[in-house]
Design an enzyme around this catalytic site. Structure first.
Site, PDB file in Angstrom:
ATOM      1  N   CYS A   1      -3.436  -1.511 -15.285  1.00 23.60           N
ATOM      2  CA  CYS A   1      -5.127  -0.871 -14.953  1.00 23.60           C
ATOM      3  C   CYS A   1      -4.806   0.572 -14.995  1.00 23.60           C
ATOM      4  CB  CYS A   1      -5.332  -1.506 -14.047  1.00 23.60           C
ATOM      5  SG  CYS A   1      -7.118  -1.534 -13.782  1.00 23.60           S
TER       6      CYS A   1
ATOM      7  N   CYS B   1     -11.229  -5.435 -12.637  1.00 21.02           N
ATOM      8  CA  CYS B   1     -11.863  -4.299 -12.958  1.00 21.02           C
ATOM      9  C   CYS B   1     -12.841  -3.910 -12.994  1.00 21.02           C
ATOM     10  CB  CYS B   1     -10.721  -3.103 -12.430  1.00 21.02           C
ATOM     11  SG  CYS B   1     -10.002  -2.738 -11.255  1.00 21.02           S
TER      12      CYS B   1
ATOM     13  N   ASP C   1       3.445  11.690  46.009  1.00 26.76           N
ATOM     14  CA  ASP C   1       4.752  12.085  45.608  1.00 26.76           C
ATOM     15  C   ASP C   1       6.139  11.633  45.595  1.00 26.76           C
ATOM     16  OD1 ASP C   1       3.135  14.754  45.715  1.00 26.76           O
ATOM     17  OD2 ASP C   1       3.755  15.466  47.493  1.00 26.76           O
TER      18      ASP C   1
ATOM     19  N   CYS D   1      -6.967   0.451 -11.053  1.00 27.40           N
ATOM     20  CA  CYS D   1      -6.791   0.194 -10.018  1.00 27.40           C
ATOM     21  C   CYS D   1      -5.003   0.498  -9.597  1.00 27.40           C
ATOM     22  CB  CYS D   1      -6.904  -1.565  -9.638  1.00 27.40           C
ATOM     23  SG  CYS D   1      -6.188  -2.804 -10.667  1.00 27.40           S
TER      24      CYS D   1
ATOM     25  N   CYS E   1      -8.426  -3.350 -16.299  1.00 20.40           N
ATOM     26  CA  CYS E   1      -7.891  -4.786 -15.557  1.00 20.40           C
ATOM     27  C   CYS E   1      -9.010  -5.661 -15.657  1.00 20.40           C
ATOM     28  CB  CYS E   1      -6.961  -4.537 -14.603  1.00 20.40           C
ATOM     29  SG  CYS E   1      -7.676  -4.676 -12.844  1.00 20.40           S
TER      30      CYS E   1
HETATM   31 ZN   LIG Z   1      -7.578  -3.100 -12.367  1.00 20.03          ZN
END
Ligand SMILES: [Zn+2]
Lengths: 180, 556
Positions: free
Chosen positions: B130, B41, B371, B133, B38
């Site tokens: 993509c 990226c 106690d 990613c 993409c």
């Molecule tokens: Zn990507």
């Protein structure tokens, strides 16, 4: 303040422990023991008040936790929360041998299955504690049953009521020893 | 925003300049687009650190990348002597992935070769998910996703002044990232020998660069930041993604590096992100490309966004409590799964806190404990409550005082004082004093034999009495067996009648008072039975003071 006199009813044992009994252990007449089971499952082993040691009027000559050549209960050591290393006992495992001044030797047994946590070294130095305070300072040993057996470990034992019935049948009726 | 291409080359140049890419990025860009990366990226693998570039709309980045590539071809044309086109709306050559050729079933890379097509009205290339990613930087980095995240935060009605946005990505993203890196390693090295995989901008980083600002805007400008320290960032919002379709991407690593994927009891999935990253580091490039396609195969679907998780760090509230009841345990008392006693100190204190802080849970701790049948009087016992995931965390002094009032109004079995908000670290002070401080008690004692006032006198004179105390039988099932030395500093008595008296004791912390009195089968030596030479028992016990000077007193 007068009613404070009557506050003292249940003892420590009454409050936190259940009494269980085993009578004529190994077929030996009168050799009775008591198991005090705490609500947290820990068990304290003591002589029952009807045991010959407490009935025959003799003094105690010796207490011996060396139950065989290779095994002494005094060697028992536990470590950690999980009590690693403690000897595991079955109901007929001997805990100690007690010899009276008439030279009669009695063997005291575990009566229940579980891990041995401690024995009472106090009675080695002061055997008279067995006679004076048989159900407290004169205790024999402390045993921790397995958690999954905590409910069933006393199955073969007598309740206080059943024990009293056994005693009254022995004597033919009336005498009811006080629980200590 | 984007520049629309105008009628001159200047505008075209401008549009390239908007993406600060260099001439030698071109082969990388081209190869990545062809591989099905993409647009964002692509910027990541160009090691582009200009955050604003990622924040442009996805369409703009795509278009500008295509222009960047086309410019290269124009230059080639120029070199070939063809004059530069200066037309109003030049046909843009777009790289388009020929989806018709994609065969998801086939592992044969040859069918995955994308083609560069010359289409003026091409489908937008962001219709393809993509390969690296898996859509995270395509479909989840926009205003709509920011609205979704901030919507969850608003709905939970948290009170905070800074927010940390954290991202959790599917583990296979690391595999795909590595595959893509190997695919373009040669070109990146040609661009600059100093660039390495570490210089690639991580998906997480790019995601945050884009989303932090968008989410912040939706929340009215509250800063959305990256986690740096626990101290300053109190509130964290987690966004997670899964991609079941490609989960099997990681599986080949188990064959190469079985050590990294040992199953453990509390982990259902051994392919954690950490394990996958570790395995990839161990595997040689040669081995990796043999076992996993480079570039990564194309996915059919995009990631699934998981529910947005909000978590505020715990708030700690401390104070001191009195317990006035002999039938109230400190913590819920459960035996064999069955509840004994209807309430407890911790529940009485925590309930009003939970609702005011709108917290999801709590942890109660205190300096020692008493106690069920023991009262705690005097100044009370220090305690602290951790309130987990509080939706409201800020209370001023007056509001804390009101909280204290609310607790005290809710029950007459307990009372709280010095209530205050403290830091996690300050809690340590509470436990510090536990073992070595002094505690004061008062007990009602029964004696078997008749006693007189005079019989008790010597107790008053007994100072610093050393005890050897075996672990009491009542706690021996859960504590190790040991003999501990404890000291009774002082005792004082108040005679009641021939069988009863009050005993006040100041002792070393950790002394078991009940066992000192009744002796615990002679396991505490000496005990009160020994001292008085008669059987003694304890009927009532009160803690009079716990001498731990934390938390600091709050003046009334
Ligand atoms: Zn990507």
């Amino acid at each position: 303040m007068e009613d404070l006199e009557h506050i003292k009813a249940p003892s420590v044992i009454d409050r936190y422990y259940t009494r269980w009994y085993k009578t004529d252990i190994k077929g030996k007449k009168g050799e009775d023991q008591c198991v005090l089971q705490h609500s947290n499952r820990i068990c304290v082993i003591t002589l029952a008040e009807s045991h010959p040691i407490l009935q025959n009027g003799n003094k105690i000559k010796s207490v011996n936790y060396q139950i065989s050549a290779g095994c002494s209960r005094l060697q028992n050591k536990v470590s950690g929360k999980s009590k690693r290393g403690g000897q595991f006992l079955t109901e007929f495992a001997p805990l100690c041998r007690i010899t009276c001044t008439d030279d009669v030797e009695y063997t005291i047994y575990s009566c229940i299955r579980g891990r041995l946590l401690e024995v009472n070294e106090g009675i080695l130095e002061r055997p008279e504690l067995l006679l004076e305070k048989p159900s407290t300072e004169g205790y024999i040993a402390v045993i921790l049953p397995k958690i999954e057996e905590s409910k069933t470990v006393t199955n073969g034992l007598l309740s206080r009521e059943e024990y009293e019935n056994v005693l009254s049948n022995r004597t033919g009726g009336s005498a009811e020893p006080e629980p200590c | 925003m984007r520049f629309t291409r105008q009628s001159n080359s200047f505008a075209i140049i401008l549009s390239y300049m908007m993406l600060p890419l260099k001439e030698n990025d071109r082969p990388i860009v081209k190869k990545l687009l062809e591989a099905g990366c993409c647009a964002r990226c692509v910027l990541r693998f160009c090691c582009l650190e200009v955050q604003s570039a990622y924040r442009k709309s996805y369409e703009d980045i795509s278009r500008e990348l295509c222009d960047f590539i086309r410019d290269a071809e124009n230059k080639v044309a120029q070199v070939a002597g063809v004059p530069e086109q200066l037309t109003e709306d030049p046909p843009s050559k777009k790289i388009k992935l020929d989806t018709a050729k994609i065969d998801d079933q086939s592992e044969d890379e040859s069918v995955l070769v994308p083609t560069v097509t010359d289409q003026g009205n091409a489908e937008p290339m962001d219709s393809d998910v993509c390969v690296v990613c898996l859509g995270v930087l395509q479909d989840f980095c926009d205003e709509a996703h920011a609205t979704k995240i901030s919507g969850v935060v608003k709905a939970e009605n948290y009170q905070f002044d800074t927010m940390v946005l954290s991202v959790s990505l599917p583990a296979q993203l690391s595999v795909r990232e590595h595959s893509c890196w190997l695919h373009i390693k040669k070109e990146v090295r040609e661009k600059s020998m100093c660039l390495d995989k570490d210089d690639v901008i991580p998906v997480k980083e790019a995601f945050k660069w884009i989303m932090q600002g968008l989410v912040s805007k939706q929340l009215g400008g509250i800063p959305v930041v990256t986690k740096i320290s626990r101290q300053t960032e109190q509130f964290e919002v987690g966004v997670g993604f899964t991609h079941p379709e490609t989960d099997s991407d990681c599986h080949f690593l188990a064959g190469i590096c079985p050590d990294c994927f040992r199953p453990t009891k509390n982990k259902q999935n051994v392919f954690t992100r950490m394990a996958v990253v570790k395995a990839i580091e161990k595997v040689s490039d040669e081995k990796f490309v043999k076992k996993f396609p480079c570039p990564p195969p194309r996915p059919a679907s995009k990631c699934i966004a998981q529910d947005v998780q909000c978590l505020h760090v715990s708030v700690f509230v401390a104070g001191r409590y009195n317990k006035f009841s002999r039938t109230l345990p400190q913590t819920p008392w459960v035996i064999d799964g069955e509840r004994r006693m209807e309430s407890s100190v911790e529940e009485l204190i925590a309930a009003p806190l939970l609702s005011s802080f709108r917290a999801e849970g709590f942890n109660f701790s205190s300096s020692g404990r008493e106690d069920v049948d023991v009262r705690t009087l005097g100044n009370g016992r220090p305690f602290a409550v951790e309130l987990q995931n509080p939706h409201r965390a800020r209370f001023n002094k007056a509001e804390v005082r009101q909280l204290q009032e609310a607790i005290n109004q809710s029950s007459d079995k307990i009372r709280v004082r010095d209530l205050q908000i403290v830091s996690r670290d300050a809690m340590g002070h509470m436990k510090e004093g536990e073992e070595d401080k002094t505690k004061s008690y008062s007990a009602l004692i029964w004696t078997h034999k008749d006693i007189s006032k005079d019989d008790l006198m010597f107790l008053e004179e007994t100072k610093e009495l050393k005890l050897a105390q075996k672990t009491p039988l009542r706690v021996l099932h859960r504590r190790p067996l040991a003999v501990r030395e404890r000291v009774i500093h002082t005792m004082s008595t108040r005679f009641l009648d021939a069988h009863h008296f009050h005993l006040a004791l100041r002792t070393q912390a950790g002394t078991y008072i009940k066992e000192f009195v009744h002796g615990d089968f002679g396991r505490t030596k000496p005990n009160l039975c020994d001292l008085l030479k008669t059987e003694t028992d304890i009927l009532e016990l009160d803690v009079e003071s716990v001498d731990v000077d934390w938390p600091p007193p709050i003046p009334e």
